[in-house]
Motif scaffolding. Structure first.
Motif, PDB file in Angstrom:
ATOM      1  N   ARG A  42     -37.060 -24.546 -16.592  1.00 29.82           N
ATOM      2  CA  ARG A  42     -38.402 -24.999 -16.964  1.00 29.82           C
ATOM      3  C   ARG A  42     -39.075 -24.034 -17.931  1.00 29.82           C
ATOM      4  N   ALA A  62     -27.776 -25.308  -7.355  1.00 30.12           N
ATOM      5  CA  ALA A  62     -27.957 -25.820  -5.986  1.00 30.12           C
ATOM      6  C   ALA A  62     -29.358 -26.355  -5.776  1.00 30.12           C
ATOM      7  N   GLY A 108     -33.735 -21.503  -2.633  1.00 31.09           N
ATOM      8  CA  GLY A 108     -34.353 -22.794  -2.929  1.00 31.09           C
ATOM      9  C   GLY A 108     -34.703 -23.488  -1.638  1.00 31.09           C
ATOM     10  N   ARG A 159     -45.442 -21.524  -3.105  1.00 32.86           N
ATOM     11  CA  ARG A 159     -45.608 -20.217  -3.748  1.00 32.86           C
ATOM     12  C   ARG A 159     -45.645 -19.099  -2.707  1.00 32.86           C
ATOM     13  N   VAL A 219     -31.358 -18.112 -11.456  1.00 30.52           N
ATOM     14  CA  VAL A 219     -32.660 -18.783 -11.354  1.00 30.52           C
ATOM     15  C   VAL A 219     -32.908 -19.063  -9.874  1.00 30.52           C
ATOM     16  N   GLY A 275     -38.349 -22.427  -7.536  1.00 31.94           N
ATOM     17  CA  GLY A 275     -39.391 -22.708  -8.522  1.00 31.94           C
ATOM     18  C   GLY A 275     -38.913 -23.510  -9.706  1.00 31.94           C
ATOM     19  N   ASP A 276     -37.608 -23.770  -9.800  1.00 33.21           N
ATOM     20  CA  ASP A 276     -37.110 -24.661 -10.854  1.00 33.21           C
ATOM     21  C   ASP A 276     -36.544 -25.902 -10.156  1.00 33.21           C
ATOM     22  N   ASP A 277     -35.906 -26.804 -10.901  1.00 29.10           N
ATOM     23  CA  ASP A 277     -35.376 -28.016 -10.273  1.00 29.10           C
ATOM     24  C   ASP A 277     -34.259 -27.689  -9.286  1.00 29.10           C
ATOM     25  N   ALA A 278     -33.529 -26.621  -9.563  1.00 31.43           N
ATOM     26  CA  ALA A 278     -32.427 -26.198  -8.701  1.00 31.43           C
ATOM     27  C   ALA A 278     -32.237 -24.709  -8.913  1.00 31.43           C
ATOM     28  N   ALA A 279     -31.526 -24.081  -8.013  1.00 30.28           N
ATOM     29  CA  ALA A 279     -31.205 -22.662  -8.169  1.00 30.28           C
ATOM     30  C   ALA A 279     -29.930 -22.526  -8.985  1.00 30.28           C
TER      31      ALA A 279
END
Lengths: 339, 339
Positions: free
Chosen positions: B153, B47, A125, A14, A28, A31-35
């Motif tokens: 998410r 990515a 990411g 963070r 995105v 903070g998510d699974d991927a950008a």
């Protein structure tokens, strides 16, 4: 100053994510699974990755986190510059010890953001993992070019000019001076060489300005050393090269370093050195235009030779016309002790 | 079997590059300053990057180079699956000791190529560097989705079903069994758990088939542990969740492992485990269609709860209606010794 062990992975991530800026092409971010990224339609994507390992790629007593981050960013920007690509998105993977404090890591990531940000790119990411022993950093950088317009290593033709930006060899000389002289290498007389090692400039803006001419036929960045990288370019293009060794050795700072280190200036200019400069094959008809662009950009761009039709042959031509084969030496991380 | 020190960096890179296949979207592959890739116009790029460190992410006595490569590929494929993206291009960065033999490294890279290749993706670039101490691998994976169609998410709504693929918890149980039983963990009775740890399947094909329904509102992959990853999804979506603990604990293999390890099956199902399964928020009207798709794909997909309007609150609901707060535990690489 809390350590990563005290903060935990997610709080540390963070705080690292807080260094980043909003960008319209990042749908995105971290903070998510991927950008999720939005390239312009009809663009080619250009991707590179580069790792720095503590003790090998940086000396902890010389590099602040900011200097280290900026240099890692430039190492990757340099690969995209050598493709004439516009950098856009980066992923930073970090392997650090548990007792690493968070602030220097935030400082490092902020320096990467700032260095990338100067060319409108940013971190989207990454990954954070604990290691024991040597720490490491891995940056992956993505960029764009118009379709089919990326520079490669394989377009050089016999007769093209061999040109180089900046002063190759200085970064390697800076490392040697730091090792040989220790703290005394921080004296003002060595500053151009120490700066070339510790704070190289990105040649991205120069590359993209030169690309507009259409006169650059092939390119590589000098990340191993001029002779070694030139050999890679020649191999890919199926050509050879003649280097004007007098023109190449015209660098007073390098000559001073060579005297102090008791080596030949030409060996410093050609040998192992990660300068992140551009090595270019330029169509002779574009020479004047390229030189004007580099002049306007405030970056030295010197013609130091010519490509030939003798594949794989690198020849040095002295001021009196004497010719000698050049050895394509450069960094090889696994062969330091081979002859 | 030559070592990297004997071969040198560039010959080693050549042998690694030889594992790769041609792909029409790869305009320039490994061997230049960067890779040049051609995304489809109007696609979003997705990515991710993931690192494995020797001793932390793999145990040398359990993993062959092939198994390690396949698992690293699946770890990254799983992040793209959780975004419903189609994987395309990967960059592999390797940090290994100088006395590492070349063949196992080629075997590792080939396994990554094969695993990615099953979903039409492949390695397009990378980096090779020497380390002392623990070795590491960093894979960056790029993929595509139609514009604006990536799962994130943050789309779960109160009332959506909470569903999970496969059998979360098994991978973590496999690690615990290997540590507790040593070689005896290779017995057939433990195979489903050891396989979940050592040879996880990619849920990419399932994710992309489910994405067509439009009924998946949010997704995350289970790479830290079910409760921990569910907490991340709930936080991003601003919702809570109720878990049917009886439904979740319905896994005979996990129950056997729990008995051998003297822990509760529910703790294994919810706790630290990198299963690379999908955790999904599904619109109730799409439940039947999603279950049919998973059934056709041969992948278990179980509804194990419901999202609620109590942000950040995870509640376990037992078979007799008893309710208890669940602790969002998962892997945290920097907080192993925190309470």
């Amino acid at each position: 100053m809390p350590t990563l062990r005290e903060l935990g992975e997610f709080e540390a991530l963070r705080r690292l994510a807080a260094t980043r800026r909003e960008r319209p092409t990042v749908i995105v971010g971290p903070g998510d699974d991927a950008a999720v990224l939005r390239p312009a339609p009809g663009c080619d994507l250009v991707a590179t990755t580069d790792a720095f390992v503590e003790g090998r790629h940086w000396l902890a007593e010389w590099f602040t986190p900011s200097a280290l981050g900026a240099r890692l960013a430039v190492a990757n920007l340099s690969d995209l510059a050598a493709m004439a690509a516009t950098p856009r998105w980066a992923l930073l993977s970090i392997g650090v010890r548990e007792d690493h404090a968070i602030e220097p890591l935030v400082e490092l990531q902020r320096a990467i953001e700032e260095t990338l940000g100067r060319e409108e790119a940013g971190i989207v990411g990454g990954n954070l993992t604990a290691v024991e022993g040597a720490e490491w950093l891995n940056l992956t950088l993505l960029g764009e070019t118009a379709m089919g317009r990326a520079w490669t290593r394989f377009g050089a033709r016999p007769g093209d000019l061999l040109a180089v930006s900046g002063h190759p060899g200085r970064a390697g000389a800076g490392v040697l001076l730091a090792r040989a002289l220790g703290e005394k290498a921080r004296a003002p007389e060595w500053q151009p060489l120490i700066d070339a090692w510790m704070a190289p400039a990105s040649r991205g803006p120069l590359a993209r300005a030169l690309a507009v001419t259409g006169g650059v036929m092939a390119a590589i960045d000098v990340s191993d050393g001029l002779a070694g990288d030139l050999a890679h370019l020649c191999e890919a293009s199926g050509v050879g090269a003649e280097i004007d060794t007098a023109a190449l050795a015209e660098d007073a700072a390098l000559a001073r370093a060579a005297a102090a280190l008791k080596v030949k200036p030409l060996d410093l200019a050609l040998g192992p050195s990660d300068d992140y400069e551009l090595l270019l094959a330029i169509d002779p008809s574009s020479r004047a235009e390229c030189e004007r662009i580099a002049h306007d950009a405030g970056v030295p761009l010197r013609a130091i030779g010519t490509f030939t039709d003798a594949p794989g042959t690198l020849v040095g031509v002295g001021s009196r016309g004497a010719r000698a084969a050049l050895e394509p030496r450069g960094f090889d991380h696994f062969a330091a002790d081979r002859s």
